[in-house]
Design a protein around this motif. Structure first.
Motif: not given
Length: 96
Positions: A11-15, A17-24, A42-53
């Protein structure tokens, strides 16, 4: 040959945008590759701003070593994850 895999839901609560998420995510994946020499992406949740797998894999000649590597990596992520936190972890040891 033994393969250890892990799926890390983050979970990336401060993101904002996708740019913020991808930086993390990019920062985390680079640190894991440099420190542990593991395959990671990164394997899932590619278009979600505040979450990643993030998925990662280690290869070893013993299940105990693969499990130990995954445990060490997970502790590192829990302690070092910047701008986010783990919400779920799934690990598996495969014998090939």
């Amino acid at each position: 040959m033994v393969i250890g895999i892990a799926h890390l839901s983050i979970q990336i609560p401060g993101a904002q945008s996708l740019k913020d998420k991808r930086r993390v995510v990019k920062s985390l994946t680079q640190r894991l590759q440099n420190r542990f020499n593991v395959a990671v992406a990164e394997v899932d949740q590619l278009d979600a701003w505040q979450s990643a797998v993030v998925g990662l894999a280690v290869v070893s000649n013993s299940a105990a070593h693969a499990d130990q590597m995954l445990s060490t990596i997970l502790r590192f992520v829990e302690d070092d994850l910047r701008d986010g936190f783990l919400i779920d972890v799934h690990t598996e040891i495969l014998h090939a």
